[in-house]
Design a protein around this motif. Structure first.
Motif, mmCIF file in Angstrom:
data_model
loop_
_atom_site.group_PDB
_atom_site.id
_atom_site.type_symbol
_atom_site.label_atom_id
_atom_site.label_comp_id
_atom_site.label_asym_id
_atom_site.label_seq_id
_atom_site.Cartn_x
_atom_site.Cartn_y
_atom_site.Cartn_z
ATOM 1 N N MET A 71 0.833 -1.206 0.000
ATOM 2 C CA MET A 71 0.000 0.000 0.000
ATOM 3 C C MET A 71 0.866 1.254 0.000
ATOM 4 N N TYR A 72 1.930 1.266 0.780
ATOM 5 C CA TYR A 72 2.866 2.387 0.807
ATOM 6 C C TYR A 72 3.385 2.672 -0.613
ATOM 7 N N THR A 73 3.749 1.621 -1.317
ATOM 8 C CA THR A 73 4.258 1.768 -2.678
ATOM 9 C C THR A 73 3.184 2.345 -3.600
ATOM 10 N N LYS A 74 1.946 1.937 -3.407
ATOM 11 C CA LYS A 74 0.849 2.465 -4.225
ATOM 12 C C LYS A 74 0.607 3.955 -3.938
ATOM 13 N N TYR A 75 0.715 4.350 -2.674
ATOM 14 C CA TYR A 75 0.581 5.776 -2.344
ATOM 15 C C TYR A 75 1.729 6.578 -2.946
ATOM 16 N N ARG A 76 2.929 6.045 -2.911
ATOM 17 C CA ARG A 76 4.082 6.712 -3.546
ATOM 18 C C ARG A 76 3.816 6.888 -5.039
ATOM 19 N N ASN A 77 3.320 5.841 -5.675
ATOM 20 C CA ASN A 77 2.992 5.906 -7.101
ATOM 21 C C ASN A 77 1.982 7.020 -7.357
ATOM 22 N N ALA A 78 0.944 7.070 -6.523
ATOM 23 C CA ALA A 78 -0.076 8.110 -6.684
ATOM 24 C C ALA A 78 0.548 9.494 -6.500
ATOM 25 N N HIS A 79 1.372 9.653 -5.494
ATOM 26 C CA HIS A 79 2.039 10.932 -5.225
ATOM 27 C C HIS A 79 2.888 11.370 -6.422
ATOM 28 N N TRP A 80 3.632 10.447 -6.984
ATOM 29 C CA TRP A 80 4.527 10.776 -8.099
ATOM 30 C C TRP A 80 3.779 11.036 -9.396
ATOM 31 N N ASN A 81 2.690 10.310 -9.625
ATOM 32 C CA ASN A 81 2.102 10.280 -10.967
ATOM 33 C C ASN A 81 0.720 10.889 -11.116
ATOM 34 N N VAL A 82 0.123 11.399 -10.050
ATOM 35 C CA VAL A 82 -1.207 11.984 -10.166
ATOM 36 C C VAL A 82 -1.159 13.207 -11.090
ATOM 37 N N GLU A 83 -2.216 13.368 -11.880
ATOM 38 C CA GLU A 83 -2.341 14.496 -12.797
ATOM 39 C C GLU A 83 -3.767 15.033 -12.724
ATOM 40 N N GLY A 84 -3.939 16.242 -13.169
ATOM 41 C CA GLY A 84 -5.276 16.801 -13.271
ATOM 42 C C GLY A 84 -5.410 18.125 -12.548
ATOM 43 N N HIS A 85 -6.630 18.662 -12.583
ATOM 44 C CA HIS A 85 -6.902 19.984 -12.003
ATOM 45 C C HIS A 85 -6.636 20.030 -10.496
ATOM 46 N N ASP A 86 -6.692 18.904 -9.826
ATOM 47 C CA ASP A 86 -6.462 18.844 -8.384
ATOM 48 C C ASP A 86 -5.070 18.300 -8.053
ATOM 49 N N PHE A 87 -4.152 18.410 -9.019
ATOM 50 C CA PHE A 87 -2.811 17.846 -8.855
ATOM 51 C C PHE A 87 -2.171 18.238 -7.527
ATOM 52 N N HIS A 88 -2.062 19.518 -7.252
ATOM 53 C CA HIS A 88 -1.298 19.949 -6.079
ATOM 54 C C HIS A 88 -1.894 19.418 -4.778
ATOM 55 N N SER A 89 -3.188 19.555 -4.612
ATOM 56 C CA SER A 89 -3.794 19.105 -3.350
ATOM 57 C C SER A 89 -3.681 17.588 -3.187
ATOM 58 N N LYS A 90 -3.844 16.831 -4.258
ATOM 59 C CA LYS A 90 -3.737 15.366 -4.153
ATOM 60 C C LYS A 90 -2.280 14.924 -4.022
ATOM 61 N N HIS A 91 -1.362 15.619 -4.670
ATOM 62 C CA HIS A 91 0.061 15.334 -4.522
ATOM 63 C C HIS A 91 0.445 15.446 -3.043
ATOM 64 N N VAL A 92 0.013 16.509 -2.385
ATOM 65 C CA VAL A 92 0.284 16.727 -0.966
ATOM 66 C C VAL A 92 -0.449 15.682 -0.121
ATOM 67 N N PHE A 93 -1.706 15.414 -0.433
ATOM 68 C CA PHE A 93 -2.500 14.435 0.307
ATOM 69 C C PHE A 93 -1.851 13.059 0.279
ATOM 70 N N PHE A 94 -1.470 12.571 -0.903
ATOM 71 C CA PHE A 94 -0.860 11.247 -1.008
ATOM 72 C C PHE A 94 0.456 11.182 -0.225
ATOM 73 N N GLU A 95 1.206 12.276 -0.211
ATOM 74 C CA GLU A 95 2.456 12.309 0.553
ATOM 75 C C GLU A 95 2.182 12.191 2.052
ATOM 76 N N GLN A 96 1.185 12.897 2.542
ATOM 77 C CA GLN A 96 0.834 12.805 3.964
ATOM 78 C C GLN A 96 0.425 11.377 4.325
ATOM 79 N N GLU A 97 -0.331 10.746 3.458
ATOM 80 C CA GLU A 97 -0.822 9.403 3.749
ATOM 81 C C GLU A 97 0.300 8.372 3.714
ATOM 82 N N TYR A 98 1.215 8.463 2.743
ATOM 83 C CA TYR A 98 2.288 7.465 2.744
ATOM 84 C C TYR A 98 3.226 7.676 3.923
ATOM 85 N N GLY A 99 3.273 8.881 4.458
ATOM 86 C CA GLY A 99 4.054 9.117 5.673
ATOM 87 C C GLY A 99 3.515 8.331 6.854
ATOM 88 N N LYS A 100 2.188 8.251 6.957
ATOM 89 C CA LYS A 100 1.566 7.463 8.025
ATOM 90 C C LYS A 100 1.932 5.988 7.878
#
Length: 163
Positions: A32-61
């Protein structure tokens, strides 16, 4: 000379069964950690910045949880798995990714994985405490389950649509 045996009031066979469960949990957490990292690195779209930050916070947990689960395995007198091959063999999670790199696709995959882990932990709590005389691990994994419930709630709330 003092013995180096793990003599903590839980029979070795019981500790072995608990560790089997913890090895799967550790593997699930790492996948799951690896999947969150993937999401953090590769997310695209109008909500990129907020989701990039969100995925980083979650993989930290998850990063902290991974370390704690591995250390719990060591406390019980066994060695933790530590390779991707071992994690993939022991995990119940699929090594799957989203169909596209938008945040919704990533979150759907992650939510499914959280649900899988929550169910696995919920089934394991009583068994650890009752069948294996390990209330410490039961309490430990209860806290992990609650973390996953919170993370799943965040994803469900983000995925909610109104018609």
């Amino acid at each position: 000379m003092q013995s180096t045996e793990t003599a903590i009031g839980i029979k070795k066979d019981n500790r072995k069964e608990v560790v089997k469960m913890l090895k799967q949990l550790l593997s699930d957490e790492y996948i799951m950690y690896t999947k969150y990292r993937n999401a953090h690195w590769n997310v695209e779209g109008h909500d990129f910045h907020s989701k990039h930050v969100f995925f980083e916070q979650e993989y930290g947990k998850l990063e902290n949880t991974i370390d704690e689960v591995a250390e719990r395995i060591r406390m019980l007198g066994f060695y933790a798995p530590g390779s991707m091959q071992q994690f993939l063999e022991l995990s119940e999670l699929k090594e799957n990714g989203p169909t596209s790199n938008d945040s919704i696709s990533f979150m759907e995959v992650l939510l499914e994985d959280h649900n899988t882990i929550i169910k696995f932990i919920r089934e394991s709590i009583g068994e650890n405490a009752e069948a294996h005389n390990d209330e410490g691990t039961a309490d430990f994994i209860t806290a992990i389950m609650q973390m996953h419930e919170q993370m799943a709630w965040m994803l469900r709330s983000s995925l909610k649509t109104f018609s």
